[in-house]
Design an enzyme around this catalytic site. Structure first.
Site, PDB file in Angstrom:
ATOM      1  N   ASN A 214      50.683  44.307  36.434  1.00 31.70           N
ATOM      2  CA  ASN A 214      49.532  44.964  37.056  1.00 31.70           C
ATOM      3  C   ASN A 214      49.185  44.270  38.374  1.00 31.70           C
ATOM      4  OD1 ASN A 214      48.688  42.857  35.332  1.00 31.70           O
ATOM      5  ND2 ASN A 214      46.632  43.694  35.066  1.00 31.70           N
ATOM      6  N   GLU A 216      46.083  44.208  40.974  1.00 33.59           N
ATOM      7  CA  GLU A 216      44.695  44.643  41.197  1.00 33.59           C
ATOM      8  C   GLU A 216      44.338  44.545  42.678  1.00 33.59           C
ATOM      9  OE1 GLU A 216      42.348  42.440  38.335  1.00 33.59           O
ATOM     10  OE2 GLU A 216      43.109  43.703  36.702  1.00 33.59           O
ATOM     11  N   CYS A 225      48.498  49.727  37.321  1.00 34.30           N
ATOM     12  CA  CYS A 225      48.909  49.229  36.009  1.00 34.30           C
ATOM     13  C   CYS A 225      50.357  48.726  36.034  1.00 34.30           C
ATOM     14  CB  CYS A 225      48.802  50.337  34.964  1.00 34.30           C
ATOM     15  SG  CYS A 225      47.139  50.671  34.384  1.00 34.30           S
ATOM     16  N   GLU A 227      52.741  49.390  33.965  1.00 33.06           N
ATOM     17  CA  GLU A 227      53.721  50.455  33.694  1.00 33.06           C
ATOM     18  C   GLU A 227      54.085  51.182  34.985  1.00 33.06           C
ATOM     19  OE1 GLU A 227      50.930  49.805  32.173  1.00 33.06           O
ATOM     20  OE2 GLU A 227      50.980  50.237  30.023  1.00 33.06           O
ATOM     21  N   CYS A 258      47.437  52.516  28.671  1.00 31.15           N
ATOM     22  CA  CYS A 258      46.279  53.371  28.931  1.00 31.15           C
ATOM     23  C   CYS A 258      46.733  54.835  28.991  1.00 31.15           C
ATOM     24  CB  CYS A 258      45.588  52.961  30.226  1.00 31.15           C
ATOM     25  SG  CYS A 258      46.446  53.485  31.715  1.00 31.15           S
ATOM     26  N   CYS A 261      48.911  55.812  31.925  1.00 32.39           N
ATOM     27  CA  CYS A 261      50.295  55.294  31.871  1.00 32.39           C
ATOM     28  C   CYS A 261      51.119  56.031  30.830  1.00 32.39           C
ATOM     29  CB  CYS A 261      50.291  53.786  31.625  1.00 32.39           C
ATOM     30  SG  CYS A 261      49.843  52.912  33.137  1.00 32.39           S
TER      31      CYS A 261
END
Ligand code: THU
Length: 304
Positions: A214, A216, A225, A227, A258, A261
């Protein structure tokens, strides 16, 4: 070039559907049972051949070796280095290079006319028999090959059972390598805001693994994310289909992808695509993409 201390083996490996009867046949042929050893081989990336740290009941060793990928009895060359602090060495090599795969097995060793017979139970792979003629104990090259052929016939090892690659290669095609790749990426995650590091790895149709973490951002919605990062690497490498996924998080034993994803993964996989959740070394939760995202919206909805 390996050093002058290199030694040569002639060897053969096969899947063994009937390990008990193989043991009985070896004993009937007069092979001497040397008992069972627990062995753990940790593989690190190598520029030439393979590099593994072997930990067993005996003294630990670092082993550099080369073996052609061939189902026929093959010659391999290797260099052994005794190791006094295996855990420290494994930590140092892992920190610098990463760990490719760990092979854990229980090996029963039998000796027959200079031929070592290994009856192996390999974690995650099953039962195998290996025949290894160490030169010069087993005679010259031709004699060693003849002994291997004789033992192979006695054990009824047919062509379909032969395995041309090492256990490490077999494991590299399975979930362990995928989970390790996700874990290694997770350690590099850029998550200063959530402090929730996630790693993901996908296996492309080619068999190659693509990992991501990930990423950010101070502008929170711009974060990405793990993925999505892994899928970006897949596409950048020229692939557009996945056969398996692994997701790991630092602070959660099982980190479910999530919703967004799940949709991203479904774009490149199918309902049967395997999803492994959990850190390597721990127990994996195994699901399918279909279970994670049933009744999903896909490209077929856009067909006119
Ligand atoms: N995260 C992922 O990378 N993948 C998921 O499937 C769940 C959430 C990240 C996003 C964010 O950086 C952090 O975890 C906390 O939500």
């Amino acid at each position: 070039m390996l050093s002058a201390m290199a030694r040569v083996n002639v060897e053969l490996k096969a899947r063994d559907p009937t390990p008990e009867s193989t043991l009985a046949r070896c004993l009937a042929l007069g092979a001497a049972d040397q008992g069972v050893l627990a062995q753990r081989d940790t593989y690190f990336p190598a520029r030439r051949g393979r590099l593994k740290l072997r930990e067993a009941d005996e003294a630990p060793e670092l082993i550099a070796y080369r073996r052609p990928d061939s189902p026929d009895p093959a010659e391999s060359t290797y260099v052994l280095a005794p190791v006094s602090e295996p855990h420290a060495l494994a930590d140092a090599l892992d920190a610098a290079l990463g760990t490719v795969v760990v092979v854990s097995k229980r090996r029963r060793l039998l000796l027959w006319q200079g031929v070592r017979i290994h009856l192996d139970e390999v974690e995650g792979l099953g039962s195998f028999v290996e025949l290894e003629a160490v030169l010069p104990d087993a005679g010259d090259l031709a004699e060693a090959q003849a002994k291997l052929a004789r033992m192979r016939a006695e054990l009824g090892i047919d062509n379909g059972a032969l395995v041309s690659v090492g256990y490490a290669d077999l494991l590299m095609d399975g979930p362990q390598a995928l989970r390790r790749a996700a874990d290694a990426a997770m350690r590099n995650a850029y998550a200063p805001y959530s402090r929730f590091k996630v790693g993901a790895a996908v296996r492309g149709n080619s068999g190659a693994i693509y990992a991501g973490a990930n990423v950010e951002n101070a502008a929170y919605p711009q974060g990405q994310c793990a993925e999505a990062s892994a899928l970006g690497a897949l596409v950048a490498a020229g692939e557009s289909a996945i056969t398996a996924v692994a997701v790991v998080a630092e602070k959660l034993e099982v980190c479910p992808p999530c919703g967004g994803c799940r949709q991203r993964l479904a774009e490149f996989g199918g309902p049967e695509t395997a999803v492994y959740l959990g850190r390597p070394g721990g127990t994996a939760t195994e699901l399918t993409l279909g279970e994670l995202l049933p009744g999903s919206f896909g490209r077929e909805a856009l067909r006119e």
